[in-house]
Motif scaffolding. Structure first.
Motif, PDB file in Angstrom:
ATOM      1  N   GLU A 153      -7.161 -30.135  -1.420  1.00 27.31           N
ATOM      2  CA  GLU A 153      -6.832 -30.242  -0.162  1.00 27.31           C
ATOM      3  C   GLU A 153      -7.979 -29.571   0.774  1.00 27.31           C
ATOM      4  O   GLU A 153      -8.119 -30.145   2.074  1.00 27.31           O
ATOM      5  CB  GLU A 153      -5.333 -29.403   0.187  1.00 27.31           C
ATOM      6  N   GLU A 154      -8.715 -28.408   0.445  1.00 28.78           N
ATOM      7  CA  GLU A 154      -9.479 -27.715   1.142  1.00 28.78           C
ATOM      8  C   GLU A 154     -10.814 -28.720   1.394  1.00 28.78           C
ATOM      9  O   GLU A 154     -11.475 -28.602   2.431  1.00 28.78           O
ATOM     10  CB  GLU A 154      -9.850 -26.522   0.456  1.00 28.78           C
ATOM     11  N   ALA A 155     -11.142 -28.817   0.146  1.00 31.45           N
ATOM     12  CA  ALA A 155     -12.462 -29.873   0.029  1.00 31.45           C
ATOM     13  C   ALA A 155     -12.296 -31.325   0.876  1.00 31.45           C
ATOM     14  O   ALA A 155     -13.088 -31.358   1.494  1.00 31.45           O
ATOM     15  CB  ALA A 155     -12.856 -30.311  -1.288  1.00 31.45           C
ATOM     16  N   LEU A 156     -11.225 -31.971   1.050  1.00 31.49           N
ATOM     17  CA  LEU A 156     -10.962 -32.986   1.648  1.00 31.49           C
ATOM     18  C   LEU A 156     -10.781 -32.871   3.214  1.00 31.49           C
ATOM     19  O   LEU A 156     -10.735 -34.019   3.877  1.00 31.49           O
ATOM     20  CB  LEU A 156      -9.802 -33.475   1.124  1.00 31.49           C
ATOM     21  N   LYS A 157     -10.817 -31.868   3.906  1.00 32.25           N
ATOM     22  CA  LYS A 157     -10.630 -31.636   5.073  1.00 32.25           C
ATOM     23  C   LYS A 157     -11.354 -32.505   6.036  1.00 32.25           C
ATOM     24  O   LYS A 157     -11.004 -33.052   7.136  1.00 32.25           O
ATOM     25  CB  LYS A 157     -10.450 -30.206   5.698  1.00 32.25           C
ATOM     26  N   ASN A 158     -12.689 -32.586   5.810  1.00 38.14           N
ATOM     27  CA  ASN A 158     -13.716 -33.227   6.523  1.00 38.14           C
ATOM     28  C   ASN A 158     -14.112 -34.566   5.790  1.00 38.14           C
ATOM     29  O   ASN A 158     -15.167 -35.244   6.445  1.00 38.14           O
ATOM     30  CB  ASN A 158     -15.026 -32.621   6.885  1.00 38.14           C
ATOM     31  N   ALA A 159     -13.422 -35.017   4.781  1.00 34.52           N
ATOM     32  CA  ALA A 159     -13.815 -36.242   4.274  1.00 34.52           C
ATOM     33  C   ALA A 159     -13.458 -37.328   5.173  1.00 34.52           C
ATOM     34  O   ALA A 159     -12.573 -37.634   5.775  1.00 34.52           O
ATOM     35  CB  ALA A 159     -13.024 -36.312   3.005  1.00 34.52           C
ATOM     36  N   PRO A 160     -14.524 -38.471   4.934  1.00 35.87           N
ATOM     37  CA  PRO A 160     -14.099 -39.654   5.836  1.00 35.87           C
ATOM     38  C   PRO A 160     -13.069 -40.622   5.307  1.00 35.87           C
ATOM     39  O   PRO A 160     -13.376 -41.872   4.999  1.00 35.87           O
ATOM     40  CB  PRO A 160     -15.559 -40.363   5.751  1.00 35.87           C
ATOM     41  N   LEU A 161     -11.873 -40.010   5.438  1.00 36.73           N
ATOM     42  CA  LEU A 161     -10.567 -40.852   4.833  1.00 36.73           C
ATOM     43  C   LEU A 161      -9.490 -40.878   5.798  1.00 36.73           C
ATOM     44  O   LEU A 161      -9.586 -39.623   6.672  1.00 36.73           O
ATOM     45  CB  LEU A 161     -10.217 -40.232   3.621  1.00 36.73           C
TER      46      LEU A 161
END
Length: 599
Positions: A153-161
């Motif tokens: 969850e932490e890593a995905l915060k700024n993912a282009p999704l």
């Protein structure tokens, strides 16, 4: 050979007769020579014929010299997976050639976790061709329970999704996710997962957003040379991929099916048990050659192999018990008489690379081991029974490219905080810093200001086709790519990923080696396309078993014969082939033909 138009004229009689002729100088061929001399005696003469310009087959080594630094990396086989689980014959050969895994681990104890200590982690690169924009997502620094590799969850915060895609990913990596297959028992679920691709499972069963599923499109490709569309979901579960924690399947027993010929299970799980030398399993090939042809190198020990030099002109000298003849293609293999009674086998050879060789030479062996690519054997031995030819033709090899890029420094990796990057939507799906491993005088790169080698891996999956069809189509693509096309993709991809860390492809790339393996990994059985018994049992109905039957004084080795690309399978098949020949020599009443004994 393919068209059956070989003209048996202008054949040079060499008058060379060996106790054993081995076709194929890879690990299985070298092992066959070793086992033969071990059992039949060191005075026996052996000729190994290899069509490439180096020994080792897929266990290939790349070397670079950059700014006074000697850099080495594997150009093929990377590692020994779980060597403590190796079969007894593979274990025997490691002992015979003085492989000391404990000493090697001790030697690299301080650097084994170098990248982690430097704060370098795994990462995922979203490319703008599939997702909204380019973005390098490093693994979260938090050691959270709800994390899988680089996904949390932490890593995905700024993912282009989209928010849904992010939440779907968080859900499937959670240890407390729902049961997506309610109403089925655990055995029923496992059978369903065996016949459903991982991609289809994520899309239709776990209901994961397609833009999130795209992250897994190359799942298993580094092992099977096809992606998640051709990977059984059950394999993905065994290999530790996300999406299964709520199904109640139980734990995967340690080493489950890891010894089953086929290589699909167990050892593919993430593990600290793998062992790899700086040049991969090329060290094993070099150790074998140092024992078989001691005059070719002064090196003898495992540590010597890091910097060892080999005098290739001494590999094929008269009056030495073992000769390794490189750059030589075996064209035709036939018994000198009826297979049941012949005393020798003739092998017709020509220089590799000549479309129309001016001279074909003949050597003879009292016994022959074909440790080469098994699919070529029906053309090489046209007198084989038709059913055996058909079985040999079944195992289409997987194409793959290992590209090694020597960099003048790796400051960009350090600044971006990554050591290995998954790129599921790009030309190369993996970009990795060379593992920080030393071997004797060959020392691991440890300073980001100094040179290093980056490994880039490309497989050639063609979703929509069966696994075997994907291999054939992918091979055509691979063979159609020029070095210039590879170089363009290498420079572009590294620049896009590492540019924000200060990388300049024009300035920082020192050298490139492209290792093309159009016939790379041995074919493994897949429950999406083949009978479940072929995949999960050792039934003799599998094509590899029918294909490897002895034929007179000819036996068949190579990892193809075990339907497994693993090194221990190559060794095991070499041992079986040699024993089959020696058994018939000792007990002449043993059948010389496929189908069993004459008693």
């Amino acid at each position: 050979m393919r068209d059956g138009t070989l003209q048996e004229k202008n054949i040079k009689e060499t008058d060379e007769v060996y106790d054993l002729v081995v076709v194929g100088g890879g690990l299985s061929g070298l092992a066959a020579a070793h086992f033969y001399r071990k059992y039949a005696g060191p005075d026996k003469t052996v000729l190994i014929i290899e069509n490439h310009d180096d020994f080792g087959g897929h266990a290939k080594r790349n070397e670079f010299s950059v700014d006074g630094h000697r850099l080495v990396l594997n150009g093929g086989t990377l590692e020994m997976e779980a060597p403590e689980r190796y079969n007894q014959w593979a274990t025997m050969i490691l002992s015979d050639i003085s492989v000391n895994i404990d000493a090697y681990k001790k030697e690299n104890l301080k650097t084994n976790h170098l990248y982690e200590q430097m704060g370098l982690r795994s990462g995922l690169f979203f490319n703008q061709e599939i997702w909204p924009h380019d973005y390098l997502m490093p693994k979260s620094k938090e050691n959270a329970a709800s994390q899988w590799r680089y996904i949390s969850e932490e890593a995905l915060k700024n993912a282009p999704l989209s928010e849904k895609a992010r939440q779907d990913l968080v859900r499937i990596v959670s240890p407390t996710q729902p049961d997506y297959m309610t109403g089925q028992s655990a055995p029923e679920k496992k059978k369903s997962l065996a016949t459903l691709s991982y991609k289809e499972y994520l899309l239709t069963i776990a209901k994961v957003d397609p833009t999130a599923v795209a992250i897994f499109q190359k799942t298993g490709a580094g092992i099977f040379c096809v992606g998640g569309d051709a990977l059984p979901a059950l394999f993905a579960w065994v290999m530790g991929y996300p999406g299964f924690s709520g199904l109640g399947l139980g734990d995967v027993p340690d080493g489950l099916l890891s010894d089953l010929q086929g290589g699909q299970h167990g050892r593919q799980k993430d593990s600290e048990e793998t062992v790899h030398f700086p040049d991969g399993n090329a060290t094993l090939a070099r150790l074998l050659v140092s024992h078989l042809v001691p005059g070719a190198t002064k090196a003898r020990s495992q540590d010597d192999m890091g910097l060892a030099g080999f005098a290739y002109e001494k590999l094929d000298q008269p009056n030495q018990p073992v000769r390794i003849r490189l750059g030589t293609l075996a064209l035709h293999v036939a018994h000198d008489g009826a297979p049941e009674t012949a005393q020798t086998v003739s092998v017709l050879c020509a220089p590799a690379g000549e479309a129309a060789p001016a001279q074909i030479s003949k050597v003879q062996g009292r016994q022959v081991v074909l440790a080469c690519w098994n699919m070529i054997i029906p053309y090489m031995v046209p007198s084989l029974p038709a059913p055996q030819k058909e079985a040999l033709a079944y195992g289409v090899k997987g194409p793959i490219a290992y590209v090694n890029v020597a960099l003048k420094n790796w400051r960009a990796f350090k600044k971006l905080g990554v050591a290995e990057i998954s790129c599921p939507g790009m030309f190369f799906e993996e970009v990795q810093l060379a593992e920080p491993m030393s071997l004797g005088g060959l020392k691991a790169p440890m300073d980001p200001e100094k040179p290093i080698v980056v490994r880039m891996i490309k497989t050639f999956g063609m979703p929509g086709l069966s696994k075997r069809e994907q291999y054939r189509a992918g091979r055509s693509v691979l063979l159609g790519l020029t070095f210039e096309q590879f170089e363009k993709e290498i420079r572009s991809q590294l620049q896009r990923i590492l540019g924000p860390g200060g990388f300049d492809a024009t300035r920082d790339i020192a050298a490139i080696t492209v290792n093309r393996w159009p016939h790379g990994y041995a074919y493994t059985y897949n429950s999406l396309y083949e009978p479940l018994d072929w995949v999960f049992t050792e039934t003799s109905e599998r094509p590899c078993v029918k294909a490897r039957q002895p034929f007179g004084r000819i036996a068949i080795a190579n990892s193809d014969a075990g339907a497994s690309p693993h090194t221990d399978a190559a060794f095991e098949q070499a041992h079986r082939a040699v024993v089959e020949l020696l058994e018939r020599q000792t007990f002449p009443f043993v059948s010389a033909m496929p189908g069993g004994s004459t008693l």
